[in-house]
Structure formats: structure tokens, C-alpha cells
Scaffold this active site. Structure first.
Site, short mmCIF file in Angstrom:
data_model
loop_
_atom_site.label_atom_id
_atom_site.label_comp_id
_atom_site.label_asym_id
_atom_site.label_seq_id
_atom_site.Cartn_x
_atom_site.Cartn_y
_atom_site.Cartn_z
N LYS A 86 -2.32 -1.49 -3.72
CA LYS A 86 -3.16 -0.31 -3.64
C LYS A 86 -2.32 0.95 -3.75
O LYS A 86 -1.27 1.01 -3.12
CB LYS A 86 -3.87 -0.36 -2.30
N LYS A 98 0.86 -1.18 0.00
CA LYS A 98 0.00 0.00 0.00
C LYS A 98 0.89 1.23 0.00
O LYS A 98 1.72 1.40 0.89
CB LYS A 98 -0.90 -0.01 1.23
C1 PBG Z 1 -6.98 3.69 5.83
C2 PBG Z 1 -7.46 3.43 4.46
C3 PBG Z 1 -7.37 4.34 3.41
C4 PBG Z 1 -7.98 3.74 2.31
C5 PBG Z 1 -8.41 2.48 2.71
N1 PBG Z 1 -8.06 2.29 4.05
C6 PBG Z 1 -6.84 5.71 3.39
C7 PBG Z 1 -5.50 5.96 3.88
O1 PBG Z 1 -4.66 5.07 3.99
O2 PBG Z 1 -5.25 7.11 4.22
C8 PBG Z 1 -8.15 4.39 0.99
C9 PBG Z 1 -9.19 3.85 0.09
C10 PBG Z 1 -9.61 4.75 -1.01
O3 PBG Z 1 -9.02 5.83 -1.24
O4 PBG Z 1 -10.57 4.38 -1.69
N2 PBG Z 1 -6.41 2.69 6.54
#
Ligand code: PBG
Length: 337
Positions: free
Chosen positions: A261, A203
């Protein structure tokens, strides 16, 4: 004579395999079905709540009653999995994230209610502290730092509370080190052998999460000694080998499904992980990707239906087995036509 010279010697004509839709469909290498989709859903407290997220037209924050209606609807469309995210009210936020393992919290009640309403739906709650954190971080903060090991302890409590509520998989999106092993061990020790882990293995610290953070009111807050971004735990987007190290570690620690992601700008990472590890790979087409497409569609600059299917098929081509996407419902309708 001269005019025919080139064509006479042309043995390979790639266009033969594109002559019409029949031959194109016969030789097609990848296909998309509603079985590929996970729909992310946003929960809000209350009754009868259905608030559209401004930067994500067609996507809502909903209370449990409306969510259950939607879950039944998507099951009928052939969608078999949901990721759950909760909007937590300010008075329940702190620096420990303890609301996240409240057995009667919004998340836990949602998991139970979905499993009661549609028992075969695969329920994958998000595991991360940010919606529960006063600081908008995925971990506990001490001396200006997101501390790893205490955060993992909190994530393990959250995981067990999700398993107790009936989750099929937990989906840790926090990027702390060692959390998959700790969660797996706790699940085993507590008899949850069949609860799986879909880890956000690679991520990235991405600007494509903007609309999601406004949907959940979960962005890092301003403040002295509060990190203003998530770069000490989410990955640096200049790197790809590092994604493989993260993915290998998560598999060794007991992850069942690896997620990459964001999606569209990270197809190389999806392919890298899939080519090197023989495990199911999922990809998350995140909020900013949805927002970009919808904004261009609203301007009349892109064709909604065609762009949805093209962008989702690209994930399959890159090697994704599952796709978490806000387009799941629209795409399933298009594919079922
Ligand atoms: C937080 C989380 C995020 C997303 C999923 N879980 C945001 C972040 O890490 O700040 C983003 C998902 C999206 O943008 O659709 N743990």
C-alpha cells in the site's frame, strides 16, 4: 521491389497477435474479475446516515442500516470481501484507543451485522488505533513517540474483539513491529484458529492517504510533542528491499495474506513481494488514487470506465491476487456487463 524489401524479411510480426479482439482475448495473460476485489467501507454512527466524502465522489460514510443494504448489493455483484473503517466520535477518542476493543463498539456491531446479513461475505476489519486516537496516530504516544510494544498490546485486544464479533480476517494497518506474531498467538490461544490475518506488510508513509484521513477525521493533530507524520512506523518511499524484510517477517509471524500500500506508484513492490514469497498478495488502491482519477474524470480529461479497468488490471499484471479498491462496485458492474 525496394518497397517490399523490409516486409519480406520480417518474420516476427507482433501485430498478428493483436489483429482483433478474438485473438487478443485468446492470448491474454491476466484478467480481472469481481473475485479479485475487496471494497473498503466507511462506517458512521447513527441511522439513515449517508454522507458523501468530498474528495471521493461516489464514496460515502454510512450508518449501519445503509451499510447493510450496500453489503447485500455488492454481494449480488460478486464482491466477496469488505475492509471496514469506522469514524469515531471525538468523545470516544483518547491516547489508549480503548474504544477500539469495546465489544459493543461501532466496529464490533458492524462485523456482527454484516455476518448476520450476508454470512459468506469475508469481513476484514481494519486494526489500527488512528481513528480512536486523540492524536490521530496508529499507536499510543509517550514523550513525543509512538511506542511500539504497548501499542501492540492494544492491537491484540482489538483483534480479539473483532474475532469475537465474527471477523473472518483482521487487517492490521498500523505498521508496529511484532504485531502479527502477537495477534496470531492471541488468536490461537483463544480458539480463533480460523481467523486469518491480512497484514499491511509494506505500507508506505504516503501523501496518497489524504482523502481517507479527512473521511475519518484521523489525521495526526497539531501539537507540541506530537509527531506530525507517520514516518517512524510507515515505510520510507525511497526503499524497496525494506519491503521484503517487512513481508518476510510478517509471513514468519503467521500472516496469511500480505498487502502492499499504496498501489499505482508501488507496482514494483507488489511484484517484488510476489516474486519472492509464494503467498497471496493484496494491494490497496488508496483514497488519493481514487480521488485523482475521479477528479480527472470530472474535468472530462480521462474516460472513467476505461481508466478504472486499466488501473486495476495493472495490479493483476504486477502479481496481486487481491485488490482493495474504492472502484470495486463500479468495476464489478463493468465486468458483469
Ligand atoms: C490507518 C489507515 C490509513 C489508510 C488505511 N488505514 C491512513 C493512514 O495510514 O494514515 C489509508 C487508506 C486510503 O488512503 O484509502 N491505519
Amino acid at each position: 521491389m525496394c518497397q517490399n524489401f523490409i516486409t519480406m524479411h520480417l518474420y516476427n510480426r507482433h501485430r498478428r497477435l493483436r489483429k482483433n479482439e478474438s485473438i487478443r482475448s485468446l492470448i491474454r495473460e491476466n484478467s480481472l474479475t469481481p473475485n479479485d476485489f475487496i471494497l473498503p467501507i466507511f462506517l458512521a454512527e447513527g441511522q439513515g446516515v449517508k454522507e458523501e466524502i468530498t474528495s471521493m465522489p461516489g464514496i460515502y460514510r454510512q450508518s449501519l442500516d445503509n451499510t447493510i443494504k450496500e453489503v447485500k448489493e455488492i454481494w449480488d455483484l460478486g464482491i466477496k470481501a469488505v475492509n471496514i473503517y469506522c469514524k469515531v466520535s471525538d468523545n470516544l477518542k483518547d491516547n489508549t484507543g480503548k474504544e477500539s476493543w469495546n465489544p459493543n463498539g461501532l466496529m464490533q456491531n458492524t462485523i456482527k451485522a454484516i455476518k448476520d446479513a450476508v454470512p459468506e461475505m469475508i469481513v476484514m476489519p481494519d486494526v489500527a488505533l488512528d481513528p480512536y486516537s486523540v492524536y490521530g496516530h496508529d499507536g499510543i504516544i509517550k514523550n513525543g513517540e509512538v511506542i511500539n510494544d504497548e501499542t501492540v498490546d492494544a492491537l491484540v485486544k482489538m483483534t480479539l474483539s473483532h474475532a469475537e464479533a465474527g471477523a473472518d480476517f483482521v487487517a492490521p494497518s498500523d505498521m508496529m513491529d511484532g504485531r502479527i506474531g502477537a495477534m496470531r498467538m492471541a488468536l490461537e490461544e483463544n480458539g480463533f484458529h480460523n481467523v486469518g490475518i491480512m497484514t499491511y506488510a509494506a505500507k508506505y508513509a504516503s501523501s496518497f492517504y489524504g482523502p481517507f484521513r479527512s473521511a475519518l477525521d484521523s489525521a495526526p493533530v497539531d501539537g507540541e510533542n506530537i509527531p506530525q507524520d507517520k514516518k517512524t512506523y510507515q515505510m520510507d518511499y525511497h526503499n524497496s528491499e525494506e519491503a521484503l524484510r517487512e513481508a518476510i517477517a510478517d509471513v514468519e509471524e503467521g500472516a496469511d495474506i500480505l498487502m502492499v500500500k499504496p498501489g499505482m506508484a508501488y507496482l514494483d513492490i507488489v511484484k517484488l513481494v510476489k516474486d519472492n514469497l509464494q503467498v497471496p498478495v493484496s494491494v490497496y488502491q488508496v483514497s488519493g488514487e481514487y480521488a485523482m482519477i475521479k477528479a480527472a474524470v470530472e474535468k472530462g480529461w480521462l474516460d472513467n470506465d476505461k481508466v478504472i479497468l486499466e488501473s486495476l488490471t495493472a495490479f493483476k499484471r504486477a502479481g496481486a491476487d487481491l485488490i482493495s479498491t474504492y472502484f470495486a462496485k463500479e468495476a464489478a458492474r463493468l465486468l458483469n456487463k
